[in-house]
Write an enzyme that holds these catalytic residues in place. Structure first.
Site, mmCIF file in Angstrom:
data_model
loop_
_atom_site.group_PDB
_atom_site.id
_atom_site.type_symbol
_atom_site.label_atom_id
_atom_site.label_comp_id
_atom_site.label_asym_id
_atom_site.label_seq_id
_atom_site.Cartn_x
_atom_site.Cartn_y
_atom_site.Cartn_z
ATOM 1 N N GLY A 73 0.816 -1.208 0.000
ATOM 2 C CA GLY A 73 0.000 0.000 0.000
ATOM 3 C C GLY A 73 0.852 1.262 0.000
ATOM 4 N N SER A 203 -3.893 -2.811 -0.428
ATOM 5 C CA SER A 203 -2.789 -3.628 0.092
ATOM 6 C C SER A 203 -3.298 -5.015 0.424
ATOM 7 C CB SER A 203 -2.236 -2.950 1.349
ATOM 8 O OG SER A 203 -1.299 -3.791 1.972
ATOM 9 N N CYS A 328 1.912 1.187 12.428
ATOM 10 C CA CYS A 328 3.128 1.723 11.838
ATOM 11 C C CYS A 328 3.734 2.778 12.742
ATOM 12 C CB CYS A 328 2.835 2.308 10.473
ATOM 13 S SG CYS A 328 1.772 1.248 9.515
#
Ligand code: PLP
Length: 390
Positions: A73, A203, A328
């Site tokens: 992604g 993704s 993340c």
């Protein structure tokens, strides 16, 4: 209640489904050819790539020639934004995005600012929704690109992409509209043609395909530069020998994700029971993001007077995988930019918890979280010098 393992971090990643793995296996074995080779071994591999692209285009409502395979992604977001901004520079250097985008978008915008582009970051309302009016208010004569995510990875809000696209095109139809649909895919029925966007990223690992495969839709005629220079793969738009096995896996995962949309109401019910239980059992709790337009499995709450990181570790010890903000950014102690943008105070944002349920979760998982979480929050609050409930 007996200790169990509850995976409640489906927005971070998902396990590969056996059907997906099965679809990938031939390309790891007999069908190992390079799709660019002209002999039959190569042609066999090319057939897998072509058939996968066709299947994905059919499910997502676009032409096969408009869908490109990428590595993830993040790459798709980089390609869409940098490719569009640079290809249309003769018309202007102004880009519009939002304050709640994933870092794959925000940091790409920051990189373009260093190249001389100007970026406007539009705020959401207090519920995490980006209105078409707020996007239009940011548009200028030199705007070439608008990037608004389809669904937010932290608070799960689903944005009105179709309405935003219509409003942008009514202002100036040359402005390209890009949506990051990484979190929306598998939760929302996506028909790209009806959505009207010029670009859309996705993704694999969020929908039970492996990590390391993604895709980008680019509407025919949209001016977007090539991102990876190399051989003639992906119609010379994205060089690099195709990841045949992962491409086959992505096609199977997208097909399954579409079929499994039927499970969305069940997941929503589990989510709503979980939120209700948390709010009932734990005082000083703030629920983040609207419940009107929200990803089926997303729960985002903030508990005052505690640190999300400590909570995450104690939950892990109890067998529950969760997240504080986006996976993340969980290496960083910075409070979530998404929570701050909807007006959550910094100190409260530090105590945020994201639980993201998927179709493999059960009512027993919800019971277990509701049994374990209140005790963990209380334990941490008992250690806090500022907790007023002691
Ligand atoms: N965009 C959104 C909204 C995401 O949630 C993520 C991953 O968390 C990405 C982009 C990046 O996708 P990938 O992990 O495939 O690079």
């Amino acid at each position: 209640m007996e200790k169990r393992f509850v995976y409640a971090d489906n927005s971070a990643t998902t396990p590969v489904y056996p059907e997906v793995l099965e679809a990938m296996m031939p390309a790891f074995g007999e069908l190992y050819g390079n799709p660019s080779s002209l002999y039959s071994k190569g042609r066999e591999a090319k057939r897998i790539v072509d058939a996968s692209r066709e299947r994905i285009a059919e499910v997502l409502g676009c032409k096969p020639t408009e869908f490109f395979f990428t590595s993830c992604g993040t790459e798709s977001d980089n390609w869409a934004i940098k490719g569009a901004a640079r290809a249309n520079v003769s018309r202007g250097k102004h880009l519009v995005t939002t304050k709640i985008e994933h870092h794959a978008v925000l940091h790409t915008m920051r990189a373009l600012e260093k190249e001389g582009f100007e970026v406007t970051y539009v705020s959401p309302d207090k519920d995490g929704i980006i209105s078409p009016e707020s996007i239009v208010a940011a548009l200028r004569e030199d705007t070439t690109l608008v990037a608004v995510m389809y669904a937010n990875n932290e608070i799960g809000t689903i944005e009105p992409i179709r309405e935003i696209t219509e409003a942008v095109k009514a202002y100036d139809k040359r402005i390209l509209v890009f949506t990051d649909a990484v979190q929306a895919l598998g939760n929302v029925k996506i028909n790209i043609h009806e959505l009207g966007v010029d670009m859309l990223s996705l993704s694999g690992h969020k929908i039970h395909a492996p990590k390391g495969i993604g895709g980008l839709y680019i509407r025919t005629g949209a001016r977007v530069h090539t991102f990876v220079d190399g051989g003639g793969q992906e119609r010379s738009r994205r060089g690099g020998t195709e990841n045949v096995a992962y491409i086959a896996g992505l096609a199977k995962a997208i097909e399954l994700a579409d079929k499994n949309l039927a499970d969305v109401p069940r997941i929503e019910k589990m989510r709503d029971r979980l939120v209700k239980g948390i709010v009932e059992k734990i005082p000083y709790t703030r629920v983040n993001g609207t419940f009107e337009h929200r990803l089926a499995g997303n729960v985002n709450v903030a508990f005052e007077f505690i640190e999300g990181e400590s909570m995450l570790l104690l939950l892990d010890r109890a067998g529950i995988a969760s997240s504080t903000g986006s996976a993340c950014s969980s290496n960083s102690l910075e409070p979530s930019h998404v929570l701050l943008s909807i007006g959550v105070p910094v100190e409260v944002a530090h105590g945020s918890l994201r639980l993201s349920l998927g179709r493999d979760n059960t009512e027993e998982d919800v019971d277990y979280i509701l049994e374990v979480l209140p005790g963990i929050v209380q334990r941490l609050r008992d250690m806090s010098p500022i907790y007023p409930g002691k």
